[in-house]
Design a protein around this motif. Structure first.
Motif, short mmCIF file in Angstrom:
data_model
loop_
_atom_site.label_atom_id
_atom_site.label_comp_id
_atom_site.label_asym_id
_atom_site.label_seq_id
_atom_site.Cartn_x
_atom_site.Cartn_y
_atom_site.Cartn_z
N LEU A 1 -2.05 8.24 5.39
CA LEU A 1 -3.38 7.67 5.56
C LEU A 1 -3.71 7.82 7.05
O LEU A 1 -2.84 7.60 7.90
CB LEU A 1 -3.37 6.19 5.17
N LYS B 1 2.23 10.08 0.92
CA LYS B 1 0.91 10.55 1.33
C LYS B 1 0.50 9.85 2.62
O LYS B 1 0.68 8.63 2.75
CB LYS B 1 -0.11 10.22 0.24
N ASN C 1 0.83 -1.22 0.00
CA ASN C 1 0.00 0.00 0.00
C ASN C 1 0.85 1.26 0.00
O ASN C 1 0.51 2.24 -0.66
CB ASN C 1 -0.93 0.01 1.22
N VAL C 2 1.96 1.24 0.76
CA VAL C 2 2.82 2.42 0.79
C VAL C 2 3.40 2.66 -0.60
O VAL C 2 3.41 3.79 -1.10
CB VAL C 2 3.93 2.26 1.85
N GLY D 1 -9.55 -6.10 -5.82
CA GLY D 1 -8.92 -5.00 -5.07
C GLY D 1 -9.66 -4.65 -3.80
O GLY D 1 -10.77 -5.15 -3.54
N GLY D 2 -9.04 -3.80 -2.98
CA GLY D 2 -9.68 -3.33 -1.77
C GLY D 2 -9.64 -4.30 -0.60
O GLY D 2 -10.42 -4.17 0.34
N LEU D 3 -8.73 -5.29 -0.64
CA LEU D 3 -8.68 -6.28 0.45
C LEU D 3 -7.52 -6.04 1.42
O LEU D 3 -7.49 -6.64 2.49
CB LEU D 3 -8.54 -7.69 -0.14
N GLY D 4 -6.55 -5.18 1.05
CA GLY D 4 -5.33 -5.05 1.83
C GLY D 4 -5.57 -4.64 3.28
O GLY D 4 -5.10 -5.31 4.22
N LEU D 5 -6.31 -3.56 3.49
CA LEU D 5 -6.56 -3.08 4.85
C LEU D 5 -7.34 -4.11 5.65
O LEU D 5 -7.09 -4.33 6.84
CB LEU D 5 -7.32 -1.75 4.80
N LYS E 1 2.16 1.60 -3.56
CA LYS E 1 1.11 1.90 -4.54
C LYS E 1 0.42 3.23 -4.27
O LYS E 1 0.18 4.02 -5.19
CB LYS E 1 0.02 0.80 -4.53
N HIS E 2 0.05 3.46 -2.99
CA HIS E 2 -0.81 4.61 -2.68
C HIS E 2 -0.03 5.78 -2.09
O HIS E 2 -0.15 6.90 -2.57
CB HIS E 2 -1.93 4.18 -1.74
N ALA E 3 0.78 5.52 -1.03
CA ALA E 3 1.49 6.64 -0.39
C ALA E 3 2.52 7.23 -1.34
O ALA E 3 2.68 8.44 -1.43
CB ALA E 3 2.15 6.17 0.91
N1 LIG Z 1 -0.49 3.79 2.83
C1 LIG Z 1 -1.52 4.39 2.19
N2 LIG Z 1 -1.45 5.69 1.87
C2 LIG Z 1 -2.47 6.30 1.25
N3 LIG Z 1 -3.63 5.69 0.90
C3 LIG Z 1 -3.77 4.38 1.20
C4 LIG Z 1 -2.73 3.67 1.86
N4 LIG Z 1 -3.16 2.41 2.04
C5 LIG Z 1 -4.40 2.33 1.53
N5 LIG Z 1 -4.78 3.52 1.02
C6 LIG Z 1 -6.11 3.82 0.40
O1 LIG Z 1 -7.05 2.85 0.92
C7 LIG Z 1 -7.66 2.11 -0.17
C8 LIG Z 1 -7.90 0.65 0.27
O2 LIG Z 1 -6.64 -0.03 0.41
P1 LIG Z 1 -6.59 -1.61 0.37
O3 LIG Z 1 -7.63 -2.15 1.29
O4 LIG Z 1 -5.19 -2.02 0.67
O5 LIG Z 1 -6.98 -2.02 -1.10
P2 LIG Z 1 -6.28 -1.69 -2.50
O6 LIG Z 1 -4.85 -1.33 -2.21
O7 LIG Z 1 -6.41 -2.98 -3.27
O8 LIG Z 1 -7.06 -0.57 -3.11
C9 LIG Z 1 -6.69 2.26 -1.31
O9 LIG Z 1 -7.32 2.11 -2.56
C10 LIG Z 1 -6.12 3.66 -1.10
O10 LIG Z 1 -6.98 4.62 -1.63
#
Ligand SMILES: Nc1ncnc2c1ncn2[C@@H]1O[C@H](COP(=O)(O)OP(=O)(O)O)[C@@H](O)[C@H]1O
Ligand SMILES: Nc1ncnc2c1ncn2[C@@H]1O[C@H](COP(=O)(O)OP(=O)(O)O)[C@@H](O)[C@H]1O
Lengths: 147, 125, 147, 125
Positions: A90, A88, A54-55, A110-114, A57-59
């Protein structure tokens, strides 16, 4: 009985998915050193994978030239894994978990990580500061009756 | 390269069997997706994934399975899995994916379950 | 052909033998990321084991409350593993390697660590400074003819 | 605890067979040494170490073998090894330990080599 070790490991690596496997073997080793069995060590590894991925891909929006630091802290009570970055942030309020029943019906990827992180660890917290941090804790089963 | 992934496909009885060897994570998931898509592109919708040598899967791998199940079901096919190790089974089980995908202990059981069974009877429950 | 990745991993851990296995999995992961095959990755892991174990046993005299930093640097030419510590320094001049023929006849245990490091890596150097360092390099087979 | 080590001993034909499971490094080497010493303390000098589940050995493990070979040979015994994985064999081979210890591909070959062989003939070469 052997005394349970305490201590901390810290590993820093580039924000490239090629390093994720290395990062999770550190987390899984830390769990084993902390006395957790193989099943729990793999849960810690998977939660760490999702947090690090997640870090990246998203952060860091997929940039592979940033740094991530993984800290594993072993105390008498628990193992805490921290994934530290400067991308970024979270916050705990941002975290939306899927309703798994609906999720499985919708069949969208998607959307399963958290969800996995929350499911496999005892505590998951997102801390915002000069550096941001995803902090995940697994508690040992401490037998209060013994020494 | 890093913890890698290899996929081999073979036709066995009624099913296209995919043998997955290695680790599925964000770094290797494209290879996994490509392998499945190439099977689907040949109009093979009866797929068994043998996980004997699959050491590890994370949520991106599960996402690939989620992303193809509808197309498979729409074509009266199936996506079975077999021979999972404990780590891999554990994530499937925890997330409830065992309700979406039929998981067999061994490949032979999955293939046996197909014998003498008509297309309409092999839909997921 | 995929591009070979470059990058650096750095892991810090207490000078306790319980962490040696974790350290060598980081080294072996770095070798795999650098494109070395399984056989070479295990040689890098074993050399790292011997270097880290020597730091715990000799540089830190068996104390388990000091810190060791392992650095793995991947360049287009090589993988370099550095074991950094603040204990007793070893210099290149100190290094005495056993004559293996005599060694095997004498049947005395011990004294194989440095020999293994020299045997399994392409270069081994001991650097003395504010922090001391055992630096070991394994070269990639670079095909000069290709891109 | 950490990457651990387990040792099980069984009498088979002429030999005491030790099954080593796990990792031998500075952290676990005392357990390995204790297991071998306990076999020797019972005057068992005919020892086969089955390395099937030995994932890893470093120089401290080799040191233990070096430390007991003389006592074993002085008592007309032997220390055989079998079933090594590539990593373990590689370090034995590189250091020339394969000249000091007989290494068999499989346990059964080691045991076969003992059948009908007198004590004096099973010395190391
Ligand atoms: N470390 C992070 N920094 C910023 N945004 C995050 C981070 N981790 C998760 N997110 C946000 O939360 C959403 C859900 O994350 P996650 O459950 O891991 O599913 P996915 O990564 O498959 O979308 C992501 O799509 C993203 O928008
Ligand atoms: N990091 C180090 N710091 C100080 N002395 C060392 C270090 N590494 C090795 N030595 C010295 O070199 C000797 C040989 O080391 P080695 O070949 O690893 O065998 P062993 O550790 O079994 O003695 C050691 O006994 C020690 O005196």
């Amino acid at each position: 009985m052997k005394e349970l070790p305490t201590g901390a490991i810290q590993v820093t690596f580039p924000s490239d998915t090629v390093y994720v496997h290395m990062a999770i073997t550190v987390a899984s080793n830390a769990a084993t050193i902390a006395g957790f069995d193989k099943a729990i060590a793999s849960k810690v590894a998977l939660a760490t994978d999702e947090a690090v991925t997640n870090v990246i891909k998203h952060a860091y929006d997929g940039r592979n030239d940033k740094l991530i630091t993984l800290k594993a802290e072993i105390t008498p009570e628990s193992l805490t894994v921290k994934v530290v970055h400067t991308g970024k942030a979270l916050t705990n309020e941002d975290v939306k978990l899927p309703n798994m029943e609906k999720y499985l019906k919708a069949k969208k990827p998607g959307g399963l990580g958290l969800y996995i992180m929350k499911q496999f660890m005892d505590e998951v917290d997102f801390l915002v500061g000069k550096e941001h941090c995803c902090q995940m804790t697994k508690y040992r089963l401490v037998d209060k009756s013994g020494g | 390269m890093a913890a890698g992934l290899e996929v081999h496909a073979t036709q066995k009885d009624e099913a296209k069997v995919l043998y997955i060897n290695g680790f599925i994570n964000a770094h290797t998931v494209q290879d996994f997706e490509r392998s499945i898509q190439s099977v689907l592109s040949e109009q093979n919708y009866r797929i068994l994934i043998n996980c004997k040598d699959l050491e590890y899967i994370n949520s991106s791998g599960l996402g690939v399975l989620m992303g193809v199940i509808e197309e498979i079901q729409d074509n009266n096919g199936f996506l079975y899995l077999s021979d999972m190790n404990d780590t891999v089974f554990n994530i499937f089980d925890t997330l409830g994916f065992t309700h979406l995908f039929k998981v067999f202990d061994a490949e032979v059981e999955a293939l046996d379950s197909l014998k003498g069974v008509s297309d309409s009877a092999v839909n997921e429950d």
